[in-house]
Design a protein around this motif. Structure first.
Motif, short mmCIF file in Angstrom:
data_model
loop_
_atom_site.label_atom_id
_atom_site.label_comp_id
_atom_site.label_asym_id
_atom_site.label_seq_id
_atom_site.Cartn_x
_atom_site.Cartn_y
_atom_site.Cartn_z
N ILE A 174 123.09 23.15 59.51
CA ILE A 174 121.88 22.38 59.87
C ILE A 174 122.13 21.56 61.12
CG2 ILE A 174 120.45 20.42 59.09
CD1 ILE A 174 120.69 21.73 56.21
N TRP A 175 123.31 20.95 61.22
CA TRP A 175 123.64 20.18 62.43
C TRP A 175 123.63 21.09 63.67
CZ3 TRP A 175 126.68 19.77 66.66
CH2 TRP A 175 126.72 18.54 67.29
N MET A 176 124.28 22.21 63.56
CA MET A 176 124.35 23.15 64.69
C MET A 176 122.97 23.68 65.06
SD MET A 176 127.48 23.96 65.93
CE MET A 176 127.66 25.72 66.21
N ALA A 177 122.20 24.06 64.05
CA ALA A 177 120.88 24.64 64.31
C ALA A 177 119.93 23.59 64.90
CB ALA A 177 120.30 25.22 63.03
N THR A 178 120.03 22.36 64.42
CA THR A 178 119.19 21.28 64.95
C THR A 178 119.55 20.99 66.40
OG1 THR A 178 119.10 20.29 62.75
CG2 THR A 178 118.52 18.86 64.59
N THR A 179 120.82 20.90 66.66
CA THR A 179 121.31 20.57 68.01
C THR A 179 120.93 21.68 69.00
OG1 THR A 179 123.11 19.34 67.02
CG2 THR A 179 123.39 19.98 69.30
N LEU A 180 121.11 22.91 68.58
CA LEU A 180 120.78 24.03 69.46
C LEU A 180 119.28 24.15 69.66
CD1 LEU A 180 123.48 26.49 68.15
CD2 LEU A 180 123.28 25.70 70.51
N ARG A 181 118.49 23.83 68.65
CA ARG A 181 117.03 23.86 68.86
C ARG A 181 116.64 22.81 69.89
NH1 ARG A 181 112.83 23.74 63.97
NH2 ARG A 181 113.38 21.56 63.78
N TRP A 182 117.22 21.61 69.77
CA TRP A 182 116.95 20.58 70.77
C TRP A 182 117.33 21.09 72.16
CZ3 TRP A 182 119.21 17.82 74.61
CH2 TRP A 182 118.50 16.70 75.07
N GLY A 183 118.47 21.71 72.24
CA GLY A 183 118.93 22.24 73.53
C GLY A 183 117.99 23.31 74.08
N ARG A 184 117.56 24.22 73.23
CA ARG A 184 116.65 25.27 73.72
C ARG A 184 115.33 24.68 74.21
NH1 ARG A 184 118.08 27.43 68.96
NH2 ARG A 184 115.95 27.41 68.15
N GLN A 185 114.91 23.60 73.56
CA GLN A 185 113.62 23.00 73.92
C GLN A 185 113.71 22.07 75.14
OE1 GLN A 185 112.52 21.17 70.20
NE2 GLN A 185 111.59 23.04 69.40
N ASN A 186 114.89 21.52 75.39
CA ASN A 186 115.00 20.44 76.38
C ASN A 186 115.92 20.72 77.55
OD1 ASN A 186 113.42 18.05 75.16
ND2 ASN A 186 114.61 18.84 73.45
N VAL A 187 116.75 21.72 77.44
CA VAL A 187 117.71 22.01 78.52
C VAL A 187 117.43 23.43 79.00
CG1 VAL A 187 120.14 22.09 79.18
CG2 VAL A 187 119.40 20.54 77.34
N SER A 188 117.08 23.55 80.26
CA SER A 188 116.65 24.87 80.74
C SER A 188 117.82 25.84 80.82
CB SER A 188 115.95 24.74 82.09
OG SER A 188 116.88 24.34 83.05
N SER A 189 117.49 27.08 80.65
CA SER A 189 118.47 28.16 80.73
C SER A 189 117.70 29.43 81.08
CB SER A 189 119.19 28.35 79.39
OG SER A 189 119.78 29.63 79.33
N LYS A 190 118.31 30.30 81.83
CA LYS A 190 117.62 31.57 82.15
C LYS A 190 117.42 32.41 80.89
CE LYS A 190 121.66 34.33 83.36
NZ LYS A 190 122.29 35.17 84.36
N PHE A 191 118.08 32.06 79.80
CA PHE A 191 117.96 32.85 78.58
C PHE A 191 116.81 32.43 77.68
CE2 PHE A 191 122.49 33.26 79.71
CZ PHE A 191 122.51 34.62 79.90
N HIS A 192 116.23 31.25 77.94
CA HIS A 192 115.06 30.86 77.13
C HIS A 192 114.13 30.02 77.97
CE1 HIS A 192 117.60 27.25 76.47
NE2 HIS A 192 118.52 28.08 76.01
N GLN A 193 113.35 30.73 78.84
CA GLN A 193 112.43 30.01 79.72
C GLN A 193 111.13 29.71 79.00
OE1 GLN A 193 112.83 33.14 82.37
NE2 GLN A 193 114.50 32.21 83.48
#
Ligand SMILES: Cc1cc2nc3c(=O)[nH]c(=O)nc-3n(C[C@H](O)[C@H](O)[C@H](O)COP(=O)(O)O)c2cc1C
Length: 193
Positions: A174-193
């Motif tokens: 849950i910690w990892m999934a929560t943190t990574l969801r925050w990252g996908r939503q807030n930190v840009s990456s060419k892998f999830h625009q």
């Protein structure tokens, strides 16, 4: 931080008749359903009719339920037995259907074995595969050694020590999934625009 439930499917990785791993997968899935932070969905490699004349992402649209679940997922639980120190081919066949869909999501492993090591070797073998898929592996595994002695004939787990272990396993996921969801939503990456 958004408080929407994490969507974390579970994949049972063996199609073997009379597989002991099914008791494990059902037990872990029930524990996931008891956690208010998680919504889950049960997948079984038996239900994937993988063809013998094609492979991989080219055929992903034949498996829309899996494709759409992983697109939506924040993480994944993989329950795998150890077969000759490796993973079942059918597990690899299902994982290889997708690629970009997994990127920057969490994955946690449940290892199952007849022997005393609880699938530690198959988990190690899986780690380099999921890394290439872009998944981020948790470091709190669940291991079921000597699995035949762990459940009664109704699929009830006989060893209470797993209550604490599954809590630790899910807390970390849950910690990892929560943190990574925050990252996908807030930190840009060419892998999830
Ligand atoms: C092809 C094959 C290879 C296996 N190799 C191992 C192994 O390397 N180590 C081990 O502890 N158990 C091994 N086993 C036993 C499984 O771990 C055992 O069947 C256990 O119940 C989990 O698998 P299951 O879900 O298919 O029952 C093997 C079983 C099969 C069918």
């Amino acid at each position: 931080m958004d408080d929407k439930k994490l969507f974390i499917p579970l994949l049972l990785g063996t199609p073997r008749k009379n597989r002991e791993s099914e008791d494990v997968a059902k037990w872990v899935f029930a524990k996931m359903q008891n956690r208010e932070e998680i919504e889950s969905q049960y997948f079984d490699v038996c239900d994937f009719r993988l063809p013998h004349d094609n492979y991989g992402q080219e055929i992903k649209d034949r498996f829309p339920e899996w494709r759409d679940a992983i697109i939506r997922a924040d993480g994944l639980v993989i329950v795998t037995p150890e077969y000759n120190h490796g993973y079942p081919g059918s597990l690899k066949g299902v994982l290889d259907l997708l690629l970009r869909e997994y990127v920057h999501k969490a994955v946690a492993f449940v290892g199952v074995s007849a022997g005393p090591w609880g699938g530690t070797r198959v988990i190690e073998a899986c780690v380099h595969v999921v890394r290439e898929l872009g998944l981020a592996v948790t470091f709190t595994d669940l291991n079921f050694p000597s699995v035949a002695s762990k459940f009664d004939e109704n699929g009830n787990l006989l060893d209470e020590v797993y209550e604490k272990r599954v809590k630790d396993f899910l807390d970390e996921l849950i910690w990892m999934a929560t943190t990574l969801r925050w990252g996908r939503q807030n930190v840009s990456s060419k892998f999830h625009q």
